[in-house]
Write a protein that holds these residues in place. Structure first.
Motif, PDB file in Angstrom:
ATOM      1  N   LEU A   1       0.828  -1.202   0.000  1.00 50.83           N
ATOM      2  CA  LEU A   1       0.000   0.000   0.000  1.00 50.83           C
ATOM      3  C   LEU A   1       0.867   1.259   0.000  1.00 50.83           C
ATOM      4  O   LEU A   1       0.585   2.221  -0.732  1.00 50.83           O
ATOM      5  CB  LEU A   1      -0.921  -0.004   1.223  1.00 50.83           C
ATOM      6  CG  LEU A   1      -1.799   1.229   1.406  1.00 50.83           C
ATOM      7  CD1 LEU A   1      -2.703   1.443   0.194  1.00 50.83           C
ATOM      8  CD2 LEU A   1      -2.627   1.112   2.683  1.00 50.83           C
ATOM      9  N   ARG A   2       1.938   1.236   0.781  1.00 51.56           N
ATOM     10  CA  ARG A   2       2.842   2.380   0.829  1.00 51.56           C
ATOM     11  C   ARG A   2       3.498   2.605  -0.535  1.00 51.56           C
ATOM     12  O   ARG A   2       3.571   3.737  -1.024  1.00 51.56           O
ATOM     13  CB  ARG A   2       3.902   2.147   1.885  1.00 51.56           C
ATOM     14  CG  ARG A   2       4.906   3.296   2.034  1.00 51.56           C
ATOM     15  CD  ARG A   2       6.011   2.919   3.014  1.00 51.56           C
ATOM     16  NE  ARG A   2       5.457   2.539   4.305  1.00 51.56           N
ATOM     17  CZ  ARG A   2       6.144   1.883   5.241  1.00 51.56           C
ATOM     18  NH1 ARG A   2       7.408   1.532   4.998  1.00 51.56           N
ATOM     19  NH2 ARG A   2       5.584   1.566   6.392  1.00 51.56           N
ATOM     20  N   PHE A   3       3.955   1.516  -1.160  1.00 52.16           N
ATOM     21  CA  PHE A   3       4.609   1.620  -2.465  1.00 52.16           C
ATOM     22  C   PHE A   3       3.636   2.158  -3.515  1.00 52.16           C
ATOM     23  O   PHE A   3       3.976   3.067  -4.290  1.00 52.16           O
ATOM     24  CB  PHE A   3       5.143   0.254  -2.883  1.00 52.16           C
ATOM     25  CG  PHE A   3       5.949   0.265  -4.153  1.00 52.16           C
ATOM     26  CD1 PHE A   3       7.311   0.485  -4.134  1.00 52.16           C
ATOM     27  CD2 PHE A   3       5.337   0.042  -5.387  1.00 52.16           C
ATOM     28  CE1 PHE A   3       8.061   0.495  -5.303  1.00 52.16           C
ATOM     29  CE2 PHE A   3       6.067   0.052  -6.558  1.00 52.16           C
ATOM     30  CZ  PHE A   3       7.439   0.277  -6.512  1.00 52.16           C
ATOM     31  N   CYS A   4       2.425   1.613  -3.551  1.00 51.49           N
ATOM     32  CA  CYS A   4       1.439   2.042  -4.549  1.00 51.49           C
ATOM     33  C   CYS A   4       1.020   3.491  -4.337  1.00 51.49           C
ATOM     34  O   CYS A   4       0.814   4.243  -5.308  1.00 51.49           O
ATOM     35  CB  CYS A   4       0.220   1.121  -4.508  1.00 51.49           C
ATOM     36  SG  CYS A   4       0.539  -0.561  -5.092  1.00 51.49           S
ATOM     37  N   SER A   5       0.901   3.886  -3.080  1.00 48.90           N
ATOM     38  CA  SER A   5       0.498   5.266  -2.774  1.00 48.90           C
ATOM     39  C   SER A   5       1.539   6.273  -3.270  1.00 48.90           C
ATOM     40  O   SER A   5       1.206   7.424  -3.568  1.00 48.90           O
ATOM     41  CB  SER A   5       0.295   5.434  -1.264  1.00 48.90           C
ATOM     42  OG  SER A   5      -0.743   4.587  -0.802  1.00 48.90           O
ATOM     43  N   GLN A   6       2.781   5.830  -3.379  1.00 52.05           N
ATOM     44  CA  GLN A   6       3.837   6.707  -3.885  1.00 52.05           C
ATOM     45  C   GLN A   6       3.831   6.809  -5.409  1.00 52.05           C
ATOM     46  O   GLN A   6       4.550   7.622  -5.978  1.00 52.05           O
ATOM     47  CB  GLN A   6       5.200   6.182  -3.415  1.00 52.05           C
ATOM     48  CG  GLN A   6       5.398   6.248  -1.897  1.00 52.05           C
ATOM     49  CD  GLN A   6       6.654   5.520  -1.446  1.00 52.05           C
ATOM     50  OE1 GLN A   6       7.308   4.829  -2.242  1.00 52.05           O
ATOM     51  NE2 GLN A   6       7.002   5.656  -0.164  1.00 52.05           N
ATOM     52  N   HIS A   7       2.981   5.988  -6.063  1.00 52.85           N
ATOM     53  CA  HIS A   7       2.925   5.966  -7.531  1.00 52.85           C
ATOM     54  C   HIS A   7       1.471   6.011  -8.013  1.00 52.85           C
ATOM     55  O   HIS A   7       0.989   5.052  -8.636  1.00 52.85           O
ATOM     56  CB  HIS A   7       3.624   4.724  -8.070  1.00 52.85           C
ATOM     57  CG  HIS A   7       5.072   4.624  -7.698  1.00 52.85           C
ATOM     58  ND1 HIS A   7       6.057   5.295  -8.392  1.00 52.85           N
ATOM     59  CD2 HIS A   7       5.690   3.952  -6.689  1.00 52.85           C
ATOM     60  CE1 HIS A   7       7.238   5.027  -7.837  1.00 52.85           C
ATOM     61  NE2 HIS A   7       7.048   4.218  -6.810  1.00 52.85           N
ATOM     62  N   PRO A   8       0.767   7.096  -7.764  1.00 50.95           N
ATOM     63  CA  PRO A   8      -0.643   7.180  -8.192  1.00 50.95           C
ATOM     64  C   PRO A   8      -0.800   7.093  -9.710  1.00 50.95           C
ATOM     65  O   PRO A   8      -1.857   6.705 -10.195  1.00 50.95           O
ATOM     66  CB  PRO A   8      -1.080   8.542  -7.660  1.00 50.95           C
ATOM     67  CG  PRO A   8       0.193   9.328  -7.511  1.00 50.95           C
ATOM     68  CD  PRO A   8       1.224   8.333  -7.106  1.00 50.95           C
ATOM     69  N   GLU A   9       0.248   7.437 -10.444  1.00 47.19           N
ATOM     70  CA  GLU A   9       0.175   7.364 -11.912  1.00 47.19           C
ATOM     71  C   GLU A   9       0.110   5.924 -12.415  1.00 47.19           C
ATOM     72  O   GLU A   9      -0.188   5.678 -13.594  1.00 47.19           O
ATOM     73  CB  GLU A   9       1.386   8.061 -12.527  1.00 47.19           C
ATOM     74  CG  GLU A   9       2.710   7.311 -12.447  1.00 47.19           C
ATOM     75  CD  GLU A   9       3.372   7.321 -11.069  1.00 47.19           C
ATOM     76  OE1 GLU A   9       4.435   6.689 -10.915  1.00 47.19           O
ATOM     77  OE2 GLU A   9       2.834   7.986 -10.160  1.00 47.19           O
ATOM     78  N   ALA A  10       0.364   4.955 -11.513  1.00 46.29           N
ATOM     79  CA  ALA A  10       0.369   3.547 -11.918  1.00 46.29           C
ATOM     80  C   ALA A  10      -1.008   2.905 -11.840  1.00 46.29           C
ATOM     81  O   ALA A  10      -1.144   1.720 -12.166  1.00 46.29           O
ATOM     82  CB  ALA A  10       1.351   2.763 -11.041  1.00 46.29           C
TER      83      ALA A  10
END
Length: 323
Positions: A83-92
């Motif tokens: 969740l932390r990793f994905c939150s840092q990449h909203p463009e993904a």
């Protein structure tokens, strides 16, 4: 080996399972599916192959390294870390996905491409990692395969109409109906029944389970085991045993294959043969029962006729009644 990057919107299709034809065209080798369990701190993963020519020991070694590189970035450490990793990449975020919290990342090596789909919450599998051969390798493999098939056709190496070890997959003839069921097969010695495979695609339609029921001990021979394994792969490549959707589409293209008198109108039957064996494939392309049965017979008895050899060594076909 490069690190994960956010995928481009036009790459969305690579994060999902496709039909047999699309998978071959894209060079799909298979995919990993995993989750972090109820606690979010566990780790469960399963590999789903696509019987690709690109699934080699070299690929398997590289997949382990790629998985380690992805793990080093923290995305697969736990649900919380994902969740932390994905939150840092909203463009993904993957457009058009069933949830706005589905993310897509990619990485490449010299020979392969990897597409990681993430869902960092409970309630579904947390990640899928789809593995592909690079497009230039797919093009070259298709060129080589085409050349091999052309050579086989020109030289008639196969002896089976250019279809390799196996003859063409045929819808059943009405008189062949008994060959698709255990009751008749096991009661009649004249049928030369060997045994059968029974299988299904699991509740998720992307698994593959099968078990063997032996009758004549033939499976203990190496030649038959190898041929039976090649048969299953052959049927998967044709789409019949790839998954439930592909089986359903295949059966719908062959309405003449419906087995008369079956318990359901969508039960279909196909047969093919090799030099020594004949196979009858019974399909049910829906949930609620086993998806397929493959009944195996030696070819000394075909459709009510047994093979006999006279004193001069000539082979005669003698009619018999199939009970």
């Amino acid at each position: 080996m490069e690190r994960l990057q956010s995928a481009a919107p036009e790459e969305a299709a690579y994060f999902y399972s496709s039909s047999a034809e699309e998978g071959i065209a894209r060079g799909c080798i298979g995919h990993l599916r995993g989750d972090f369990g109820r606690s979010g701190e566990e780790f469960w993963v399963t590999w789903f192959p696509r019987n690709s020519p690109f699934e080699t020991p070299t690929f398997q070694e590289e997949l382990g390294k790629a998985f380690q590189v992805i793990g080093d970035q923290g995305v697969l450490k736990s649900r919380r870390h994902m969740l932390r990793f994905c939150s840092q990449h909203p463009e993904a975020r993957i457009g058009g996905a069933w949830s706005t919290d589905v993310y897509g990342f990619r990485m490449e090596t010299q020979d392969h491409r990897y597409y990681l789909r993430c869902f960092p919450f409970a309630g579904d599998y947390n990640f899928y990692l789809y593995c592909y051969a690079r497009p230039e390798r797919v093009t070259e493999q298709q060129r080589q395969a085409s050349a091999v098939q052309k050579k086989k056709r020109n030289s008639n190496v196969s002896g089976n109409g250019g279809s390799g070890m196996f003859g063409e997959l045929q819808p059943l003839a009405s008189e062949e109906t008994p060959y698709f069921y255990s009751a008749i097969a096991t009661q009649s010695k004249e049928l030369s029944y060997i045994g059968h495979l029974r299988g299904d695609f699991g509740t998720d339609d992307d698994q593959f389970w099968m078990s063997w029921s032996d009758h004549a001990g033939e499976r203990r021979t190496l030649a038959f085991r190898q041929e039976l394994a090649a048969l299953v792969q052959h049927l998967q490549w044709q789409g019949l045993l790839l998954n439930l959707n592909e089986m359903r589409a295949y059966c719908r293209r062959h309405p003449e294959a419906r087995i008369p008198g079956a318990w359901h109108s969508d039960v279909c039957g196909f047969c093919l043969q090799t030099t020594h064996y004949r196979y009858y494939i019974r399909c049910f392309p829906h949930l609620g029962d086993y998806s397929f049965y493959i009944y195996c017979y030696r070819k000394n008895h075909l459709l009510g006729r047994s093979v006999q050899q006279n004193q001069n060594g000539a082979v005669n076909l003698v009619k018999e009644d199939v009970q």
